[in-house]
Motif scaffolding. Sequence first.
Motif, PDB file in Angstrom:
ATOM      1  N   TYR A  76       0.856  -1.187   0.000  1.00  0.00           N
ATOM      2  CA  TYR A  76       0.000   0.000   0.000  1.00  0.00           C
ATOM      3  C   TYR A  76       0.891   1.235   0.000  1.00  0.00           C
ATOM      4  O   TYR A  76       1.929   1.252   0.662  1.00  0.00           O
ATOM      5  CB  TYR A  76      -0.919  -0.016   1.221  1.00  0.00           C
ATOM      6  N   PRO A  77       0.506   2.283  -0.723  1.00  0.00           N
ATOM      7  CA  PRO A  77       1.357   3.474  -0.814  1.00  0.00           C
ATOM      8  C   PRO A  77       1.451   4.230   0.507  1.00  0.00           C
ATOM      9  O   PRO A  77       0.699   3.966   1.453  1.00  0.00           O
ATOM     10  CB  PRO A  77       0.661   4.317  -1.888  1.00  0.00           C
ATOM     11  N   LEU A  78       2.381   5.180   0.559  1.00  0.00           N
ATOM     12  CA  LEU A  78       2.553   6.034   1.739  1.00  0.00           C
ATOM     13  C   LEU A  78       1.304   6.902   1.871  1.00  0.00           C
ATOM     14  O   LEU A  78       1.141   7.891   1.162  1.00  0.00           O
ATOM     15  CB  LEU A  78       3.800   6.902   1.562  1.00  0.00           C
ATOM     16  N   SER A  79       0.421   6.513   2.788  1.00  0.00           N
ATOM     17  CA  SER A  79      -0.896   7.149   2.869  1.00  0.00           C
ATOM     18  C   SER A  79      -1.459   7.025   4.274  1.00  0.00           C
ATOM     19  O   SER A  79      -1.244   6.000   4.953  1.00  0.00           O
ATOM     20  CB  SER A  79      -1.859   6.479   1.881  1.00  0.00           C
ATOM     21  N   PRO A  80      -2.210   8.030   4.726  1.00  0.00           N
ATOM     22  CA  PRO A  80      -2.855   7.916   6.037  1.00  0.00           C
ATOM     23  C   PRO A  80      -3.972   6.882   6.060  1.00  0.00           C
ATOM     24  O   PRO A  80      -4.503   6.556   7.123  1.00  0.00           O
ATOM     25  CB  PRO A  80      -3.414   9.327   6.279  1.00  0.00           C
ATOM     26  N   ASN A  81      -4.329   6.328   4.890  1.00  0.00           N
ATOM     27  CA  ASN A  81      -5.421   5.349   4.811  1.00  0.00           C
ATOM     28  C   ASN A  81      -4.943   3.899   4.918  1.00  0.00           C
ATOM     29  O   ASN A  81      -5.724   2.977   4.699  1.00  0.00           O
ATOM     30  CB  ASN A  81      -6.168   5.534   3.492  1.00  0.00           C
ATOM     31  N   LEU A 100      -1.505 -17.483   3.773  1.00  0.00           N
ATOM     32  CA  LEU A 100      -0.264 -16.703   3.791  1.00  0.00           C
ATOM     33  C   LEU A 100      -0.498 -15.293   3.270  1.00  0.00           C
ATOM     34  O   LEU A 100      -1.144 -15.106   2.237  1.00  0.00           O
ATOM     35  CB  LEU A 100       0.807 -17.360   2.916  1.00  0.00           C
ATOM     36  N   ILE A 101       0.051 -14.310   3.995  1.00  0.00           N
ATOM     37  CA  ILE A 101       0.142 -12.936   3.513  1.00  0.00           C
ATOM     38  C   ILE A 101       1.602 -12.489   3.622  1.00  0.00           C
ATOM     39  O   ILE A 101       2.240 -12.684   4.661  1.00  0.00           O
ATOM     40  CB  ILE A 101      -0.748 -11.974   4.329  1.00  0.00           C
ATOM     41  N   VAL A 102       2.128 -11.911   2.554  1.00  0.00           N
ATOM     42  CA  VAL A 102       3.420 -11.230   2.596  1.00  0.00           C
ATOM     43  C   VAL A 102       3.123  -9.746   2.602  1.00  0.00           C
ATOM     44  O   VAL A 102       2.458  -9.224   1.697  1.00  0.00           O
ATOM     45  CB  VAL A 102       4.300 -11.607   1.394  1.00  0.00           C
ATOM     46  N   ASN A 103       3.585  -9.063   3.639  1.00  0.00           N
ATOM     47  CA  ASN A 103       3.245  -7.662   3.880  1.00  0.00           C
ATOM     48  C   ASN A 103       4.473  -6.780   3.726  1.00  0.00           C
ATOM     49  O   ASN A 103       5.487  -6.991   4.400  1.00  0.00           O
ATOM     50  CB  ASN A 103       2.680  -7.520   5.302  1.00  0.00           C
ATOM     51  N   LEU A 104       4.390  -5.767   2.859  1.00  0.00           N
ATOM     52  CA  LEU A 104       5.506  -4.833   2.691  1.00  0.00           C
ATOM     53  C   LEU A 104       5.397  -3.725   3.731  1.00  0.00           C
ATOM     54  O   LEU A 104       4.430  -2.971   3.762  1.00  0.00           O
ATOM     55  CB  LEU A 104       5.510  -4.230   1.289  1.00  0.00           C
ATOM     56  N   SER A 105       6.416  -3.626   4.584  1.00  0.00           N
ATOM     57  CA  SER A 105       6.433  -2.677   5.675  1.00  0.00           C
ATOM     58  C   SER A 105       7.635  -1.737   5.511  1.00  0.00           C
ATOM     59  O   SER A 105       8.109  -1.521   4.398  1.00  0.00           O
ATOM     60  CB  SER A 105       6.476  -3.436   7.009  1.00  0.00           C
ATOM     61  N   GLN A 106       8.126  -1.164   6.610  1.00  0.00           N
ATOM     62  CA  GLN A 106       9.239  -0.215   6.585  1.00  0.00           C
ATOM     63  C   GLN A 106      10.355  -0.650   7.522  1.00  0.00           C
ATOM     64  O   GLN A 106      10.102  -1.226   8.577  1.00  0.00           O
ATOM     65  CB  GLN A 106       8.774   1.191   6.992  1.00  0.00           C
ATOM     66  N   SER A 124      -0.180  -1.815  11.243  1.00  0.00           N
ATOM     67  CA  SER A 124      -0.565  -2.719  10.161  1.00  0.00           C
ATOM     68  C   SER A 124       0.021  -4.110  10.401  1.00  0.00           C
ATOM     69  O   SER A 124      -0.676  -5.132  10.264  1.00  0.00           O
ATOM     70  CB  SER A 124      -0.091  -2.154   8.822  1.00  0.00           C
ATOM     71  N   GLU A 125       1.294  -4.164  10.763  1.00  0.00           N
ATOM     72  CA  GLU A 125       1.909  -5.456  11.083  1.00  0.00           C
ATOM     73  C   GLU A 125       1.151  -6.140  12.221  1.00  0.00           C
ATOM     74  O   GLU A 125       0.868  -7.347  12.158  1.00  0.00           O
ATOM     75  CB  GLU A 125       3.370  -5.268  11.484  1.00  0.00           C
ATOM     76  N   GLU A 126       0.845  -5.365  13.269  1.00  0.00           N
ATOM     77  CA  GLU A 126       0.150  -5.943  14.413  1.00  0.00           C
ATOM     78  C   GLU A 126      -1.238  -6.449  14.017  1.00  0.00           C
ATOM     79  O   GLU A 126      -1.689  -7.500  14.496  1.00  0.00           O
ATOM     80  CB  GLU A 126       0.034  -4.904  15.530  1.00  0.00           C
ATOM     81  N   ILE A 133      -3.665 -14.992  10.543  1.00  0.00           N
ATOM     82  CA  ILE A 133      -3.237 -15.473   9.230  1.00  0.00           C
ATOM     83  C   ILE A 133      -1.709 -15.521   9.203  1.00  0.00           C
ATOM     84  O   ILE A 133      -1.062 -14.536   9.565  1.00  0.00           O
ATOM     85  CB  ILE A 133      -3.746 -14.546   8.111  1.00  0.00           C
ATOM     86  N   PRO A 134      -1.104 -16.629   8.807  1.00  0.00           N
ATOM     87  CA  PRO A 134       0.356 -16.685   8.718  1.00  0.00           C
ATOM     88  C   PRO A 134       0.873 -15.541   7.838  1.00  0.00           C
ATOM     89  O   PRO A 134       0.433 -15.385   6.694  1.00  0.00           O
ATOM     90  CB  PRO A 134       0.621 -18.047   8.081  1.00  0.00           C
ATOM     91  N   THR A 135       1.764 -14.733   8.386  1.00  0.00           N
ATOM     92  CA  THR A 135       2.202 -13.514   7.706  1.00  0.00           C
ATOM     93  C   THR A 135       3.715 -13.377   7.792  1.00  0.00           C
ATOM     94  O   THR A 135       4.331 -13.766   8.793  1.00  0.00           O
ATOM     95  CB  THR A 135       1.543 -12.271   8.329  1.00  0.00           C
ATOM     96  N   VAL A 136       4.289 -12.809   6.740  1.00  0.00           N
ATOM     97  CA  VAL A 136       5.707 -12.445   6.725  1.00  0.00           C
ATOM     98  C   VAL A 136       5.784 -10.953   6.466  1.00  0.00           C
ATOM     99  O   VAL A 136       5.192 -10.450   5.506  1.00  0.00           O
ATOM    100  CB  VAL A 136       6.487 -13.202   5.633  1.00  0.00           C
ATOM    101  N   HIS A 137       6.491 -10.218   7.317  1.00  0.00           N
ATOM    102  CA  HIS A 137       6.636  -8.770   7.177  1.00  0.00           C
ATOM    103  C   HIS A 137       8.002  -8.449   6.571  1.00  0.00           C
ATOM    104  O   HIS A 137       9.033  -8.917   7.071  1.00  0.00           O
ATOM    105  CB  HIS A 137       6.499  -8.073   8.529  1.00  0.00           C
ATOM    106  N   LEU A 138       8.002  -7.663   5.516  1.00  0.00           N
ATOM    107  CA  LEU A 138       9.237  -7.264   4.853  1.00  0.00           C
ATOM    108  C   LEU A 138       9.482  -5.788   5.137  1.00  0.00           C
ATOM    109  O   LEU A 138       8.770  -4.919   4.638  1.00  0.00           O
ATOM    110  CB  LEU A 138       9.131  -7.514   3.349  1.00  0.00           C
ATOM    111  N   ARG A 139      10.488  -5.513   5.948  1.00  0.00           N
ATOM    112  CA  ARG A 139      10.805  -4.142   6.373  1.00  0.00           C
ATOM    113  C   ARG A 139      11.927  -3.596   5.504  1.00  0.00           C
ATOM    114  O   ARG A 139      13.112  -3.738   5.811  1.00  0.00           O
ATOM    115  CB  ARG A 139      11.180  -4.130   7.849  1.00  0.00           C
ATOM    116  N   ALA A 140      11.532  -2.961   4.423  1.00  0.00           N
ATOM    117  CA  ALA A 140      12.498  -2.487   3.435  1.00  0.00           C
ATOM    118  C   ALA A 140      12.982  -1.082   3.760  1.00  0.00           C
ATOM    119  O   ALA A 140      12.224  -0.247   4.252  1.00  0.00           O
ATOM    120  CB  ALA A 140      11.876  -2.507   2.044  1.00  0.00           C
TER     121      ALA A 140
END
Length: 289
Positions: A76-81, A100-106, A124-126, A133-140
């Motif tokens: 999701y883009p850099l957004s307050p939503n 499975l969810i792969v989540n793009l984080s910071q 969002s990660e929390e 749901i099994p999730t992997v967080h990618l903190r780029a």
Amino acid sequence: MEKQTILVTGATGATGAPTVELLMQKGYPVRAFVHKEDERSTSLKVLGAEIFVGDLHDMEDVRAAWKGIKRGYFCYPLSPNLLDATVMFAQAAKEAGAELIVNLSQKQVASTVKSPATIRHFLSEETFNWSGIPTVHLRATFFSEWFLYVSAAIKAGKLQMAFPERARHAPVAGEDLARTIVAILDEPEQHVGKAYQLFGPEELTYTEIGEIFSRALGKNIVYEQVSIQEMADIIGLGESDHFKNHVAHVISDHLFAGPHMNDRIRTITGKDPMKLAEFIGKNRAAFEA
């Protein structure tokens, strides 16, 4: 055995588009979630992707996107939503029985950060964790694609951003993040429940980044620290308080603090991420007048 369809959001973006392409190269059908049909979505359709036009803030759209699918990538883009989109995505995924969810984080996600954007990524990660749901967080860290946003200034001989010239980080290309996303979606077992910080292969100051641009383009590119407002204006986000507040806090939120880099991308994908000079070469037309 027939491979199951994978849902990719942000499918026309810097990580989404190469994720769609790489998944299809591995034989996965892909449902590409896009906000509208345009040249970018058409190029994905040509590759064979199923194009799903919808709104991540419309619960029925998100439910429909997850129908019949067990694995998905959330971007999701850099957004307050962000949080509204996260909750709807997680709820629809849970209803669909997602595995499975792969989540793009910071990179700098923590419970104590001050950036309004980064605290939303923490929440969002929390939210995904709470969903079960099994999730992997990618903190780029910052993408190499950030330099495309200031390409007009680079064409004029200046690299202009709001960060101190000695600030250090290892910019990472969306293509390398996509390879990591695909590797996890393909074989998630060892990654579920993990949060990975992801970096490019070179720890650089902004002065050094300017020097790399100079060598790659064959002309002098000087780094110039500008105000946050000037940087936002250059990028076209001069009216976005959310963006400006985020940039104002990245230093206090330790974006440039260690670790600056690791070998996680190579470990997961078996391939080193690209250096900045290679990224510039691949996007040379964007930086040349």
